[in-house]
Design an enzyme around this catalytic site. Structure first.
Site, PDB file in Angstrom:
ATOM      1  N   ASP A  11       0.811  -1.231   0.000  1.00  0.00           N
ATOM      2  CA  ASP A  11       0.000   0.000   0.000  1.00  0.00           C
ATOM      3  C   ASP A  11       0.835   1.266   0.000  1.00  0.00           C
ATOM      4  O   ASP A  11       0.423   2.299   0.530  1.00  0.00           O
ATOM      5  CB  ASP A  11      -0.958   0.013   1.210  1.00  0.00           C
ATOM      6  CG  ASP A  11      -1.869  -1.193   1.217  1.00  0.00           C
ATOM      7  OD1 ASP A  11      -2.211  -1.670   0.127  1.00  0.00           O
ATOM      8  OD2 ASP A  11      -2.222  -1.667   2.312  1.00  0.00           O
TER       9      ASP A  11
ATOM     10  N   LYS B 261       1.769   2.167  -5.153  1.00  0.00           N
ATOM     11  CA  LYS B 261       2.300   1.638  -6.414  1.00  0.00           C
ATOM     12  C   LYS B 261       1.387   1.959  -7.593  1.00  0.00           C
ATOM     13  O   LYS B 261       1.839   2.377  -8.656  1.00  0.00           O
ATOM     14  CB  LYS B 261       2.481   0.113  -6.290  1.00  0.00           C
ATOM     15  CG  LYS B 261       3.477  -0.291  -5.210  1.00  0.00           C
ATOM     16  CD  LYS B 261       3.520  -1.805  -5.009  1.00  0.00           C
ATOM     17  CE  LYS B 261       2.288  -2.400  -4.366  1.00  0.00           C
ATOM     18  NZ  LYS B 261       2.060  -2.018  -2.969  1.00  0.00           N
TER      19      LYS B 261
ATOM     20  N   GLY C  65      -4.604  -4.202  -3.764  1.00  0.00           N
ATOM     21  CA  GLY C  65      -5.602  -3.172  -4.051  1.00  0.00           C
ATOM     22  C   GLY C  65      -4.827  -1.927  -4.424  1.00  0.00           C
ATOM     23  O   GLY C  65      -4.175  -1.329  -3.582  1.00  0.00           O
ATOM     24  N   HIS C  66      -4.813  -1.576  -5.704  1.00  0.00           N
ATOM     25  CA  HIS C  66      -4.024  -0.446  -6.187  1.00  0.00           C
ATOM     26  C   HIS C  66      -4.960   0.694  -6.581  1.00  0.00           C
ATOM     27  O   HIS C  66      -5.783   0.544  -7.477  1.00  0.00           O
ATOM     28  CB  HIS C  66      -3.147  -0.877  -7.366  1.00  0.00           C
ATOM     29  CG  HIS C  66      -2.101  -1.893  -6.987  1.00  0.00           C
ATOM     30  ND1 HIS C  66      -1.204  -2.425  -7.860  1.00  0.00           N
ATOM     31  CD2 HIS C  66      -1.820  -2.452  -5.773  1.00  0.00           C
ATOM     32  CE1 HIS C  66      -0.402  -3.282  -7.225  1.00  0.00           C
ATOM     33  NE2 HIS C  66      -0.770  -3.322  -5.954  1.00  0.00           N
TER      34      HIS C  66
ATOM     35  N   GLN D 113       1.899  -6.048  -3.182  1.00  0.00           N
ATOM     36  CA  GLN D 113       2.384  -6.188  -1.800  1.00  0.00           C
ATOM     37  C   GLN D 113       3.674  -5.371  -1.634  1.00  0.00           C
ATOM     38  O   GLN D 113       3.850  -4.400  -2.340  1.00  0.00           O
ATOM     39  CB  GLN D 113       2.594  -7.661  -1.416  1.00  0.00           C
ATOM     40  CG  GLN D 113       1.308  -8.468  -1.296  1.00  0.00           C
ATOM     41  CD  GLN D 113       0.710  -8.883  -2.628  1.00  0.00           C
ATOM     42  OE1 GLN D 113       1.341  -9.520  -3.429  1.00  0.00           O
ATOM     43  NE2 GLN D 113      -0.537  -8.526  -2.861  1.00  0.00           N
TER      44      GLN D 113
HETATM   45  P1  GDP Z   1      -0.805   0.384  -3.565  1.00  0.00           P
HETATM   46  O1  GDP Z   1      -1.414  -0.889  -3.110  1.00  0.00           O
HETATM   47  O2  GDP Z   1       0.670   0.430  -3.342  1.00  0.00           O
HETATM   48  O3  GDP Z   1      -1.160   0.754  -4.978  1.00  0.00           O
HETATM   49  O4  GDP Z   1      -1.420   1.531  -2.612  1.00  0.00           O
HETATM   50  P2  GDP Z   1      -2.960   1.665  -2.161  1.00  0.00           P
HETATM   51  O5  GDP Z   1      -3.747   2.175  -3.289  1.00  0.00           O
HETATM   52  O6  GDP Z   1      -3.439   0.437  -1.488  1.00  0.00           O
HETATM   53  O7  GDP Z   1      -2.815   2.731  -1.002  1.00  0.00           O
HETATM   54  C1  GDP Z   1      -2.300   4.006  -1.230  1.00  0.00           C
HETATM   55  C2  GDP Z   1      -3.343   5.023  -0.778  1.00  0.00           C
HETATM   56  O8  GDP Z   1      -2.747   6.299  -0.658  1.00  0.00           O
HETATM   57  C3  GDP Z   1      -4.470   5.207  -1.773  1.00  0.00           C
HETATM   58  O9  GDP Z   1      -5.641   5.536  -1.095  1.00  0.00           O
HETATM   59  C4  GDP Z   1      -3.993   6.382  -2.628  1.00  0.00           C
HETATM   60  O10 GDP Z   1      -5.068   7.094  -3.224  1.00  0.00           O
HETATM   61  C5  GDP Z   1      -3.308   7.214  -1.591  1.00  0.00           C
HETATM   62  N1  GDP Z   1      -2.159   8.012  -2.051  1.00  0.00           N
HETATM   63  C6  GDP Z   1      -1.202   7.686  -2.944  1.00  0.00           C
HETATM   64  N2  GDP Z   1      -0.253   8.642  -2.992  1.00  0.00           N
HETATM   65  C7  GDP Z   1      -0.614   9.577  -2.097  1.00  0.00           C
HETATM   66  C8  GDP Z   1      -0.020  10.797  -1.646  1.00  0.00           C
HETATM   67  O11 GDP Z   1       1.065  11.198  -2.072  1.00  0.00           O
HETATM   68  N3  GDP Z   1      -0.687  11.499  -0.681  1.00  0.00           N
HETATM   69  C9  GDP Z   1      -1.870  11.077  -0.167  1.00  0.00           C
HETATM   70  N4  GDP Z   1      -2.440  11.826   0.778  1.00  0.00           N
HETATM   71  N5  GDP Z   1      -2.455   9.932  -0.557  1.00  0.00           N
HETATM   72  C10 GDP Z   1      -1.821   9.189  -1.501  1.00  0.00           C
HETATM   73  P1  IMO Z   2      -0.934  -4.130  -2.262  1.00  0.00           P
HETATM   74  O1  IMO Z   2      -0.487  -4.650  -3.614  1.00  0.00           O
HETATM   75  C1  IMO Z   2      -0.931  -4.607   2.061  1.00  0.00           C
HETATM   76  C2  IMO Z   2      -1.048  -8.683   3.639  1.00  0.00           C
HETATM   77  C3  IMO Z   2      -2.300  -9.146   4.349  1.00  0.00           C
HETATM   78  C4  IMO Z   2      -1.711 -10.156   5.310  1.00  0.00           C
HETATM   79  C5  IMO Z   2      -0.584 -10.791   4.491  1.00  0.00           C
HETATM   80  C6  IMO Z   2      -0.969 -12.097   3.818  1.00  0.00           C
HETATM   81  O2  IMO Z   2      -2.212  -3.418  -2.310  1.00  0.00           O
HETATM   82  O3  IMO Z   2       0.177  -3.355  -1.629  1.00  0.00           O
HETATM   83  P2  IMO Z   2      -2.522 -12.784   1.782  1.00  0.00           P
HETATM   84  O4  IMO Z   2      -3.928 -12.405   1.438  1.00  0.00           O
HETATM   85  O5  IMO Z   2      -1.526 -12.415   0.752  1.00  0.00           O
HETATM   86  O6  IMO Z   2      -2.407 -14.206   2.219  1.00  0.00           O
HETATM   87  O7  IMO Z   2      -2.183 -11.924   3.100  1.00  0.00           O
HETATM   88  O8  IMO Z   2      -0.235  -9.843   3.522  1.00  0.00           O
HETATM   89  N1  IMO Z   2      -1.272  -8.167   2.264  1.00  0.00           N
HETATM   90  C7  IMO Z   2      -1.189  -6.867   1.928  1.00  0.00           C
HETATM   91  N2  IMO Z   2      -0.975  -5.779   2.706  1.00  0.00           N
HETATM   92  N3  IMO Z   2      -1.048  -4.473   0.712  1.00  0.00           N
HETATM   93  C8  IMO Z   2      -1.228  -5.550  -0.077  1.00  0.00           C
HETATM   94  O9  IMO Z   2      -1.218  -5.470  -1.414  1.00  0.00           O
HETATM   95  C9  IMO Z   2      -1.352  -6.823   0.535  1.00  0.00           C
HETATM   96  N4  IMO Z   2      -1.555  -8.070   0.071  1.00  0.00           N
HETATM   97  C10 IMO Z   2      -1.502  -8.881   1.137  1.00  0.00           C
HETATM   98  O10 IMO Z   2      -2.933  -8.087   5.011  1.00  0.00           O
HETATM   99  O11 IMO Z   2      -1.129  -9.499   6.398  1.00  0.00           O
HETATM  100 MG    MG Z   3      -2.908  -1.567  -1.794  1.00  0.00          MG
END
Ligand code: GDP
Ligand code: IMO
Ligand code: MG
Length: 423
Positions: free
Chosen positions: A14, A17, A41-42, A223
């Site tokens: 998270d 990416k 979840g991106h 991840q």
């Molecule tokens: P990913 O899994 O690495 O793609 O990241 P996620 O989407 O799960 O989580 C990143 C969260 O931070 C999302 O809600 C984005 O909309 C938000 N986000 C990304 N970059 C920024 C930033 O520079 N500032 C803020 N405030 N939010 C951001």
């Molecule tokens: P993105 O791509 C954050 C965590 C889960 C759990 C562990 C194992 O959005 O960054 P799994 O379902 O893979 O067996 O879970 O890994 N986890 C993540 N945490 N971002 C993710 O993906 C994750 N995918 C799995 O919360 O602790």
């Molecule tokens: Mg994510």
């Protein structure tokens, strides 16, 4: 011959990416996922709309870019179908822009049930899995029992499916799975039919052929490094190699064909699910970060645990990945902080550590912090670092010096536009 650039998470996922892949996609002909599945979840935000992708690469919104799901990815037909239908409803021609490796493994309804069963059996020791069936699917892959999406083109597909489900039922014994299975199985087969309109490819041939033709490719991680099956905080990890090496096995890219490696990290740190997190702030400061940063899971909606940035973990991740540049995310979340802390090392039984020792689950890891003056200004409208507050520039320089890697991208808000690219 061109090389494949890689963009991946350096923390516990998270990091942002999806956002950065979308920002840099215009520089690439192909965006390819190499591991993970719908546990990811991106999030992408542009033109006032928010999208969350789970299996589909984050280049899907840009014209002229092909998106590839590599052999290292695991696919839940039901979830990917939902993703595709949402995109199609927005007028995106997914069929012409998405190619899927025949070798990608399928997540069966019984894999999801097994995931739930396994977590329930672990009780207090549960991983905090997203319950998407990731672990059981990779177990069947390495156990040589798995079903691959390419098998759907064989006349024996249903037979293979039934055979695997029988194995799963034997493991599940008298566990009460009937309701879940009855709910998911018909949807699963419908989704497989839906997916038959997509082109299945030998993705290793496709990727290497594209490199030969001079095409540019970016591999998108899921991840993060600290969740890697080998190098993460085992057993509280996911079941795939989330690191640069995962690109080689998850796409069929030779190690000498890897180019730039962009490591992404937040200006602080989060983790969702169980497992060690030395710099966690289980207090008001952590709660503040969670609220300001909207730190709730994009896949499960769970609260993300929040803490200060962890330099030993980042240094380790940079080493394992061979990161050549860095992208710092979400600094804006710290805008209102008078003071920011940075974990510089750990203390375990009075001894100083600047890396994670083997056993960090059963020992008391005490984070040691350095205090840094906050910038205390709104960064969200910043478009040029020349106008940035000096304290923020100092924070960037300090991190670059500690991490020995240039920070080339600075993100100051969730929107595509809130991104500063540095030379
Ligand atoms: P990913 O899994 O690495 O793609 O990241 P996620 O989407 O799960 O989580 C990143 C969260 O931070 C999302 O809600 C984005 O909309 C938000 N986000 C990304 N970059 C920024 C930033 O520079 N500032 C803020 N405030 N939010 C951001
Ligand atoms: P993105 O791509 C954050 C965590 C889960 C759990 C562990 C194992 O959005 O960054 P799994 O379902 O893979 O067996 O879970 O890994 N986890 C993540 N945490 N971002 C993710 O993906 C994750 N995918 C799995 O919360 O602790
Ligand atoms: Mg994510």
């Amino acid at each position: 011959m061109k090389k494949v650039d890689v963009l991946l998470g350096l923390q516990w996922g998270d990091e942002g990416k999806g956002k950065i892949v979308d920002v840099v996609t215009p520089q690439y002909d192909i965006i390819a996922r190499f591991q993970g599945g719908p546990n990811a979840g991106h999030t992408l935000i542009f033109d006032g709309e928010k999208y969350v992708l789970h299996t589909i690469p984050s280049g899907i919104f840009r014209d002229n870019t092909i998106n590839v799901i590599g052999n290292g990815v695991v696919i839940d037909p039901i979830i990917i179908r939902q993703e595709i239908e949402k995109l199609e409803a927005k007028g995106i021609d997914v069929v012409s822009k998405l190619l899927i490796s025949k070798k990608a493994h399928l997540i069966l309804p019984t894999h999801k049930i097994l995931d739930k069963f396994s977590e329930e059996q672990k009780g207090k020791k549960k991983i905090g899995s997203t319950l998407k069936g990731i672990g059981p699917t990779y177990m069947d892959k390495t156990g040589r029992n798995g079903l691959r999406i390419g098998d759907s083109q064989l006349s024996t597909f249903k037979e293979k499916y039934d055979h695997l489900v029988q194995k799963h039922k034997a493991i599940l014994g008298d566990y009460d799975y009937a309701e879940m299975l009855n709910e998911f199985e018909p949807k699963w087969f419908e989704a497989m039919d839906f997916l038959s309109k997509f082109t299945l490819i030998d993705s290793e041939q496709y990727i290497n052929g594209a490199l030969k033709e001079g095409k540019t490719i970016l591999a998108e991680g899921a991840q993060g490094t600290m969740l890697d099956i080998d190098f993460g905080t085992y057993p509280f990890v996911t079941s795939s190699n989330t690191v640069t090496a995962g690109t080689c096995t998850g796409l069929g890219v030779a190690p000498n064909r890897v180019g730039e490696v962009i490591g992404i990290f937040k200006a602080y740190c989060t983790r969702v699910g169980s497992g060690p997190f030395p710099s966690e702030l289980d207090n008001e400061v952590g709660e503040n970060i969670r609220q300001i940063g909207h730190e709730f899971g994009a896949t499960t909606g769970r609260d993300r645990r929040c803490g200060w940035i962890d330099l030993p973990a980042l240094k380790y991740a940079i080493m394992i990945n061979g990161a050549t540049q860095l992208s710092m995310m979400k600094a804006d979340v710290l805008d209102s902080f008078e003071e920011i802390e940075v974990c510089t090392h750990y203390e375990i039984n009075g001894e100083k550590f600047d890396y994670f020792p083997y056993d960090i689950n059963s020992v008391d890891v005490k984070p040691i912090y350095k205090k840094i003056k906050g910038w205390n200004k709104d960064l969200t409208k910043l478009s040029d670092l020349k106008e940035a507050p000096q304290e923020f520039l100092d924070y960037i320089s300090y991190l670059e010096q500690e991490l020995q890697t240039p920070i080339t991208i600075v993100s100051v808000g969730p929107d595509r536009a809130q991104t500063i690219i540095r030379n």
